[in-house]
Design a protein around this motif. Structure first.
Motif, short mmCIF file in Angstrom:
data_model
loop_
_atom_site.label_atom_id
_atom_site.label_comp_id
_atom_site.label_asym_id
_atom_site.label_seq_id
_atom_site.Cartn_x
_atom_site.Cartn_y
_atom_site.Cartn_z
N MET A 74 34.18 53.40 69.12
CA MET A 74 35.22 52.80 70.10
C MET A 74 34.63 52.22 71.47
SD MET A 74 38.65 52.50 70.83
CE MET A 74 39.36 53.60 69.60
N PRO A 75 34.85 51.01 71.50
CA PRO A 75 34.11 50.34 72.86
C PRO A 75 34.68 51.10 74.15
CG PRO A 75 35.39 48.73 71.38
CD PRO A 75 35.87 50.10 70.89
N PRO A 123 41.10 56.70 75.76
CA PRO A 123 40.51 56.58 77.25
C PRO A 123 40.22 55.20 77.65
CG PRO A 123 39.12 57.67 75.58
CD PRO A 123 40.11 56.91 74.76
N PHE A 124 40.30 54.99 79.00
CA PHE A 124 39.81 53.94 79.74
C PHE A 124 39.68 54.15 81.12
CE2 PHE A 124 43.96 52.98 81.76
CZ PHE A 124 44.91 54.01 81.10
N ASP A 125 39.02 53.20 81.77
CA ASP A 125 39.16 53.25 83.30
C ASP A 125 39.76 52.15 83.84
OD1 ASP A 125 36.99 55.20 83.26
OD2 ASP A 125 35.57 53.83 83.01
N ILE A 126 40.32 52.33 85.15
CA ILE A 126 41.18 51.45 85.70
C ILE A 126 40.84 51.29 87.18
CG2 ILE A 126 42.87 52.90 86.19
CD1 ILE A 126 45.01 50.47 85.46
N ASP A 138 32.94 47.14 77.06
CA ASP A 138 31.53 47.58 77.04
C ASP A 138 30.82 46.99 78.28
OD1 ASP A 138 31.88 49.28 74.97
OD2 ASP A 138 31.37 47.71 73.52
N ASP A 139 31.34 46.80 79.39
CA ASP A 139 30.76 46.34 80.49
C ASP A 139 30.19 44.98 80.54
OD1 ASP A 139 30.90 48.69 82.27
OD2 ASP A 139 29.39 49.61 81.21
#
Ligand SMILES: N[C@@H](CCC(=O)N[C@@H](CS)C(=O)NCC(=O)O)C(=O)O
Length: 224
Positions: free
Chosen positions: A1-2, A28-31, A58-59
């Motif tokens: 998963m990316p 999952p993720f960042d915000i 992926d940045d």
């Protein structure tokens, strides 16, 4: 998963579409929240239109436009939230587009400075809701029936704001004659993914923002 990172503004309904989808799928993720009145240089360098949401994968790869972001997220995560049938998919996309117009109607309701502007914006919202009432299935509660779809995730933030406005000014009677829309809105706003699509305290800060803008609905609320 990316790896997914969303760039957000806390009151932005378009970002909520993606947060709802990611929460719905348990991905999952960042915000990162930014201040749109003081956009950071790194954000302006990332976002071709200077708008949120932006999804950084992926940045590395940047996606923008919430409907496009959600189609991508749906495609690379488990479960499909649009039908396989091309015609049904296209129909869903068309209604997602309409929901963006509905967002603007509800935004205009929020910033209306007088009763006339509020009623003009509300008339626009009602036009969109009347069309949605006709498009919603008899058995509901969601756009395609029992299962949540990208159309639902895309429209929920607008319905949430309409519910806020209706509670602040009950004379609007926003759902009058719209039983399917009301059932849809109730089902969506009760879902954890939708409830969790805003960070804590956003509604209270939304009220402060309305007060600071001296919006009509806020003045009416304080006068009541
Ligand atoms: N069509 C875009 C709309 C996004 C949008 O309008 N975002 C607003 C915040 S809710 C924004 O970033 N506005 C910044 C600006 O216009 O300067 C989408 O669906 O992602």
């Amino acid at each position: 998963m990316p790896h997914f990172k969303l760039v957000s503004f806390e009151r932005c309904p378009y970002v909520q579409r993606s947060v709802t989808l990611l929460r719905e799928k348990g991905v999952p993720f960042d915000i990162e929240y930014i201040d749109l009145s003081n956009k950071p240089d790194w954000f302006l360098a990332l976002s071709p239109l200077g708008k949120v949401p932006v999804l950084v994968v992926d940045d590395e790869t940047v996606l923008f436009e919430s409907a496009v972001i959600n189609e991508y997220l749906d495609a690379v995560t488990e479960g499909r939230m649009l039908p396989e049938d091309p015609l049904e998919r296209a129909r869903g996309r068309a209604w997602i587009e309409l929901s963006s117009t509905f967002f603007i109607d509800v935004w205009k309701m929020q910033i209306a400075a007088d009763a006339e502007s509020l009623s003009e914006a509300f008339a626009g919202a009602r036009e969109r809701l009347t069309k949605l009432e006709e498009a919603l299935p008899e058995d509901g509660p969601y756009f395609y029936g029992a299962e949540l779809s990208l159309v639902d995730a895309a429209t929920a933030p607008g319905l949430q704001r309409l519910a806020w406005m209706d509670a602040l000014d009950p004379s609007l009677d926003a759902y009058e004659g719209l039983p399917r829309v009301k059932r849809w809105s109730d089902a969506l706003l009760a879902r954890e993914s939708v409830k969790g699509s805003l960070r804590e305290g956003t509604y209270e800060r939304f009220l402060d923002w309305l007060d600071a803008r001296e919006s009509w609905v806020s003045r009416a609320r304080r006068a009541a």
